[in-house]
Design a protein around this motif. Sequence first.
Motif, PDB file in Angstrom:
ATOM      1  N   LYS A 257       4.371  39.763  12.738  1.00  0.00           N
ATOM      2  CA  LYS A 257       3.890  41.120  12.526  1.00  0.00           C
ATOM      3  C   LYS A 257       3.390  41.301  11.095  1.00  0.00           C
ATOM      4  O   LYS A 257       4.044  40.870  10.136  1.00  0.00           O
ATOM      5  N   ASP A 258       2.229  41.911  10.953  1.00  0.00           N
ATOM      6  CA  ASP A 258       1.576  42.221   9.673  1.00  0.00           C
ATOM      7  C   ASP A 258       0.947  41.011   8.990  1.00  0.00           C
ATOM      8  O   ASP A 258       0.321  41.157   7.938  1.00  0.00           O
ATOM      9  N   HIS A 259       1.086  39.827   9.571  1.00  0.00           N
ATOM     10  CA  HIS A 259       0.446  38.636   9.001  1.00  0.00           C
ATOM     11  C   HIS A 259      -0.892  38.390   9.698  1.00  0.00           C
ATOM     12  O   HIS A 259      -1.021  38.592  10.911  1.00  0.00           O
ATOM     13  N   GLN A 260      -1.866  37.966   8.924  1.00  0.00           N
ATOM     14  CA  GLN A 260      -3.186  37.628   9.440  1.00  0.00           C
ATOM     15  C   GLN A 260      -3.616  36.301   8.833  1.00  0.00           C
ATOM     16  O   GLN A 260      -3.054  35.866   7.826  1.00  0.00           O
ATOM     17  N   THR A 261      -4.630  35.688   9.428  1.00  0.00           N
ATOM     18  CA  THR A 261      -5.088  34.410   8.875  1.00  0.00           C
ATOM     19  C   THR A 261      -5.710  34.589   7.495  1.00  0.00           C
ATOM     20  O   THR A 261      -5.801  33.629   6.733  1.00  0.00           O
ATOM     21  N   ASN A 262      -6.140  35.812   7.164  1.00  0.00           N
ATOM     22  CA  ASN A 262      -6.705  36.032   5.830  1.00  0.00           C
ATOM     23  C   ASN A 262      -5.731  36.724   4.873  1.00  0.00           C
ATOM     24  O   ASN A 262      -6.077  37.049   3.750  1.00  0.00           O
ATOM     25  N   ARG A 263      -4.492  36.953   5.341  1.00  0.00           N
ATOM     26  CA  ARG A 263      -3.453  37.494   4.457  1.00  0.00           C
ATOM     27  C   ARG A 263      -2.093  37.279   5.119  1.00  0.00           C
ATOM     28  O   ARG A 263      -1.662  38.085   5.934  1.00  0.00           O
ATOM     29  N   GLY A 264      -1.438  36.184   4.775  1.00  0.00           N
ATOM     30  CA  GLY A 264      -0.141  35.944   5.377  1.00  0.00           C
ATOM     31  C   GLY A 264       0.252  34.478   5.418  1.00  0.00           C
ATOM     32  O   GLY A 264      -0.455  33.604   4.905  1.00  0.00           O
ATOM     33  N   PHE A 265       1.396  34.213   6.044  1.00  0.00           N
ATOM     34  CA  PHE A 265       1.926  32.869   6.263  1.00  0.00           C
ATOM     35  C   PHE A 265       1.998  32.640   7.770  1.00  0.00           C
ATOM     36  O   PHE A 265       2.250  33.576   8.531  1.00  0.00           O
ATOM     37  N   TYR A 266       1.842  31.390   8.194  1.00  0.00           N
ATOM     38  CA  TYR A 266       1.863  31.126   9.630  1.00  0.00           C
ATOM     39  C   TYR A 266       1.939  29.630   9.921  1.00  0.00           C
ATOM     40  O   TYR A 266       1.414  28.818   9.163  1.00  0.00           O
ATOM     41  N   PRO A 267       2.588  29.265  11.034  1.00  0.00           N
ATOM     42  CA  PRO A 267       2.481  27.893  11.539  1.00  0.00           C
ATOM     43  C   PRO A 267       1.187  27.754  12.327  1.00  0.00           C
ATOM     44  O   PRO A 267       0.719  28.722  12.947  1.00  0.00           O
ATOM     45  N   SER A 268       0.591  26.573  12.315  1.00  0.00           N
ATOM     46  CA  SER A 268      -0.691  26.399  12.997  1.00  0.00           C
ATOM     47  C   SER A 268      -0.933  24.945  13.386  1.00  0.00           C
ATOM     48  O   SER A 268      -0.412  24.026  12.755  1.00  0.00           O
ATOM     49  N   TYR A 269      -1.724  24.782  14.433  1.00  0.00           N
ATOM     50  CA  TYR A 269      -2.277  23.485  14.815  1.00  0.00           C
ATOM     51  C   TYR A 269      -3.720  23.425  14.323  1.00  0.00           C
ATOM     52  O   TYR A 269      -4.453  24.414  14.423  1.00  0.00           O
ATOM     53  N   LEU A 270      -4.140  22.279  13.833  1.00  0.00           N
ATOM     54  CA  LEU A 270      -5.532  22.066  13.454  1.00  0.00           C
ATOM     55  C   LEU A 270      -6.008  20.755  14.074  1.00  0.00           C
ATOM     56  O   LEU A 270      -5.395  19.705  13.862  1.00  0.00           O
ATOM     57  N   PHE A 271      -7.095  20.827  14.835  1.00  0.00           N
ATOM     58  CA  PHE A 271      -7.621  19.652  15.529  1.00  0.00           C
ATOM     59  C   PHE A 271      -8.589  18.898  14.618  1.00  0.00           C
ATOM     60  O   PHE A 271      -9.449  19.490  13.971  1.00  0.00           O
ATOM     61  N   ASP A 272      -8.448  17.592  14.594  1.00  0.00           N
ATOM     62  CA  ASP A 272      -9.308  16.706  13.817  1.00  0.00           C
ATOM     63  C   ASP A 272      -9.976  15.749  14.800  1.00  0.00           C
ATOM     64  O   ASP A 272      -9.404  14.728  15.184  1.00  0.00           O
ATOM     65  N   PHE A 273     -11.189  16.089  15.224  1.00  0.00           N
ATOM     66  CA  PHE A 273     -11.876  15.280  16.236  1.00  0.00           C
ATOM     67  C   PHE A 273     -12.325  13.932  15.672  1.00  0.00           C
ATOM     68  O   PHE A 273     -12.371  12.937  16.403  1.00  0.00           O
ATOM     69  N   GLU A 274     -12.660  13.904  14.405  1.00  0.00           N
ATOM     70  CA  GLU A 274     -13.122  12.649  13.803  1.00  0.00           C
ATOM     71  C   GLU A 274     -12.023  11.591  13.834  1.00  0.00           C
ATOM     72  O   GLU A 274     -12.273  10.421  14.148  1.00  0.00           O
ATOM     73  N   ASN A 275     -10.800  12.006  13.522  1.00  0.00           N
ATOM     74  CA  ASN A 275      -9.680  11.064  13.497  1.00  0.00           C
ATOM     75  C   ASN A 275      -8.826  11.124  14.752  1.00  0.00           C
ATOM     76  O   ASN A 275      -7.781  10.449  14.822  1.00  0.00           O
ATOM     77  N   GLN A 276      -9.260  11.948  15.715  1.00  0.00           N
ATOM     78  CA  GLN A 276      -8.571  12.036  17.005  1.00  0.00           C
ATOM     79  C   GLN A 276      -7.082  12.350  16.846  1.00  0.00           C
ATOM     80  O   GLN A 276      -6.205  11.638  17.333  1.00  0.00           O
ATOM     81  N   GLY A 277      -6.808  13.432  16.146  1.00  0.00           N
ATOM     82  CA  GLY A 277      -5.433  13.845  15.950  1.00  0.00           C
ATOM     83  C   GLY A 277      -5.293  15.355  15.844  1.00  0.00           C
ATOM     84  O   GLY A 277      -6.285  16.085  15.715  1.00  0.00           O
ATOM     85  N   VAL A 278      -4.058  15.811  15.916  1.00  0.00           N
ATOM     86  CA  VAL A 278      -3.730  17.229  15.742  1.00  0.00           C
ATOM     87  C   VAL A 278      -2.698  17.337  14.628  1.00  0.00           C
ATOM     88  O   VAL A 278      -1.683  16.633  14.648  1.00  0.00           O
ATOM     89  N   MET A 279      -2.942  18.219  13.674  1.00  0.00           N
ATOM     90  CA  MET A 279      -1.991  18.447  12.593  1.00  0.00           C
ATOM     91  C   MET A 279      -1.267  19.756  12.841  1.00  0.00           C
ATOM     92  O   MET A 279      -1.892  20.780  13.132  1.00  0.00           O
ATOM     93  N   PHE A 280       0.053  19.728  12.758  1.00  0.00           N
ATOM     94  CA  PHE A 280       0.860  20.925  12.985  1.00  0.00           C
ATOM     95  C   PHE A 280       1.762  21.151  11.788  1.00  0.00           C
ATOM     96  O   PHE A 280       2.373  20.221  11.265  1.00  0.00           O
ATOM     97  N   GLY A 281       1.835  22.388  11.342  1.00  0.00           N
ATOM     98  CA  GLY A 281       2.694  22.703  10.210  1.00  0.00           C
ATOM     99  C   GLY A 281       2.448  24.115   9.735  1.00  0.00           C
ATOM    100  O   GLY A 281       1.998  24.974  10.492  1.00  0.00           O
ATOM    101  N   PHE A 282       2.728  24.359   8.457  1.00  0.00           N
ATOM    102  CA  PHE A 282       2.611  25.705   7.905  1.00  0.00           C
ATOM    103  C   PHE A 282       1.390  25.821   6.999  1.00  0.00           C
ATOM    104  O   PHE A 282       0.906  24.836   6.440  1.00  0.00           O
ATOM    105  N   ASP A 283       0.936  27.053   6.882  1.00  0.00           N
ATOM    106  CA  ASP A 283      -0.219  27.331   6.039  1.00  0.00           C
ATOM    107  C   ASP A 283      -0.131  28.778   5.583  1.00  0.00           C
ATOM    108  O   ASP A 283       0.699  29.554   6.068  1.00  0.00           O
ATOM    109  N   SER A 284      -1.010  29.148   4.656  1.00  0.00           N
ATOM    110  CA  SER A 284      -1.112  30.538   4.218  1.00  0.00           C
ATOM    111  C   SER A 284      -2.571  30.852   3.945  1.00  0.00           C
ATOM    112  O   SER A 284      -3.413  29.961   3.830  1.00  0.00           O
TER     113      SER A 284
END
Length: 213
Positions: A70-97
């Motif tokens: 609640k009250d967190h956004q991708t442009n203001r806040g903290f969050y766990p996230s998956y990020l897909f990397d098609f070039e290296n054929q992998g998924v990165m999971f962890g925290f970001d802000s």
Amino acid sequence: MGIRELFLEIFERYPQEYQRDNKTSNPYYKDRKQRIAQTFRPLLHVQFEINALGGQGIMRKNPYICFLAKDHQTNRGFYPSYLFDFENQGVMFGFDSALDHEPPEKLVSAFAARAAELLPEFNERDNDGYPRKIYAKDELDEEELLRDLEAAFYVYERCLEEFDEEIQQYLKPPINTDPGQMIFPQVEQAVPIIFNEQMRYWAIAPGENARLW
């Protein structure tokens, strides 16, 4: 559809769909967002918002899946996230802000260090020290994905609680100091006037104490 199946489908089709039509009006984009919500919604501890794939009219070339408290956004806040990397054929999971409205450096360091302490199995680190884990496409395992998601949600809630005061201070909207766009609390009317060749604002407020800005 499990997490593994969903991810494999994204690896298979998303890059082609992005090349074909990278607008969010693409039916594939809308269908994937629905599938992502259907897959992850039953796994959420609380009512996190799910933000995925991109927005503002354009699909993201390297898609992401973020979980926002609640009250967190991708442009203001903290969050766990998956990020897909098609070039290296992998998924990165962890925290970001957020990068647009970055948290204070001291808060980022403390949050990252605490999250890393609570997630020792996430042995990758980004530049800010946030813990992350990388899954190779060909080694995706449903049980591992579920276990790590559960652990990350626990740590997310724990860190939000431990750093609540600092986070709430950071999440407050900034005060606008532009005189031409000032917000007057409890003001019924703000009238611009010229005084000594300078713009002034006469604020007509409730009660007897109107002030000249």
